[in-house]
Design an enzyme around this catalytic site. Structure first.
Site: not given
Ligand code: ASP
Length: 296
Positions: A159, A188, A210, A213
């Protein structure tokens, strides 16, 4: 004072031969953002410009260079936030926009919503006259070779993100990602979830994260580190928060932060995280290997 800015290029696996390319990419992005701060631009404009620069660079997993999901498709997430009025917006699962961070900003400025997803976000992009790109245009040779190489989920966290403070003391952050390699269709991550992957509050600071997630989301990492910075130095808050994420949910990652006094902090619990910063004295620094935080 022209303000200050820091960017990161992800805390995922970076082979030794790519360290220079990633560090150079971060340096170019931080300079793009800083030039806006120097011409009296806003922190919001600066983080958007820095993240667009990283999205346009196929070395990073965002925009051009986004990784594939488990069906060989690109699904990108992004968010942007300013810390004065808490203007914030995000997009998730976007496939046909080259700069998701700018789409997120449009959502913030042209709708009453904080998040649009997949077809809804793409429909809105069309209404706003944002040029549509085919996923083919966003696929880099690196993404193709990873797709051919990996048959199971890999540990990629690349990311991109930026945090800036302008000369008025406004603090903004932005984060953009292609997500994790071979993620499930529709997955997501933390990036568009407010307070998880990023947060900005002029009285506390700004953060872009980052890493894994799902772990970042479980511990609301961005807001946690800002809360911690109330009672300790920024650098200690970064280290404690990342350590907490490891101790509590065994998640690894990294983050960048600017506190209202203009102090820049960063840290990571993976092997590498490319970053570049320009402080309030105009001093540019870059790195990828240090400082790492031990989780043992
Ligand atoms: N945090 C991102 C996600 O889980 C991945 C990354 O940082 O590279 O979507």
């Amino acid at each position: 004072m022209s303000g200050c800015i820091i960017v990161h290029g992800g805390a995922g696996y970076v082979p030794a031969q790519l360290t220079e390319e990633k560090t150079r990419g971060c340096q170019s992005a931080v300079q793009a953002g800083y030039s806006i701060l120097c011409s009296n631009g806003s922190a919001l404009d600066a983080v958007e410009a820095a993240v667009r620069n990283l999205e346009d660079n196929p070395s990073f997993n965002a925009g051009h260079g986004s990784v594939f999901n488990n069906k060989g498709q690109i699904e990108m997430d992004a968010m942007i936030m300013e810390g004065a009025q808490f203007g914030v917006s995000a997009v998730a699962g976007v496939k046909t926009v080259a700069n998701p961070v700018s789409l997120a900003r449009k959502v913030m400025e042209c709708t009453d919503h904080v998040m649009l997803i997949s077809e809804g976000a793409e429909l809105f992009a069309r209404e706003q006259g944002i040029p549509e790109v085919s996923s083919e245009d966003l696929v880099s040779p690196q993404t193709k070779s990873r797709w051919e190489k990996y048959t199971t989920k890999s540990d990629d966290h690349d990311t991109v993100g930026a945090v800036a403070m302008d000369c008025h003391g406004n603090i903004a952050c932005a984060t953009s990602t292609g997500g994790t390699t071979l993620k499930r269709v529709g997955r997501v991550g933390d990036v568009p979830l407010i307070g998880c992957g990023s947060y900005s509050d002029n009285s506390l600071g700004g953060v872009s994260c980052t890493g894994h997630g799902e772990s970042i989301t479980r511990v609301t990492l961005a807001h946690r580190v800002l809360s911690n910075s109330i009672t300790m130095s920024g650098q200690n808050a970064v280290e404690q928060s990342l350590k907490f994420m490891w101790d509590k949910v065994k998640g690894r990652g990294g983050l960048i932060m600017i506190t209202p006094n203009g102090v820049i902090s960063k840290g990571f619990t993976t092997k590498r995280m490319a970053w570049a910063s320009i402080d309030t004295n105009g001093i540019l620094e870059t790195g990828i290997d240090q400082p790492a935080i031990t989780t043992d």
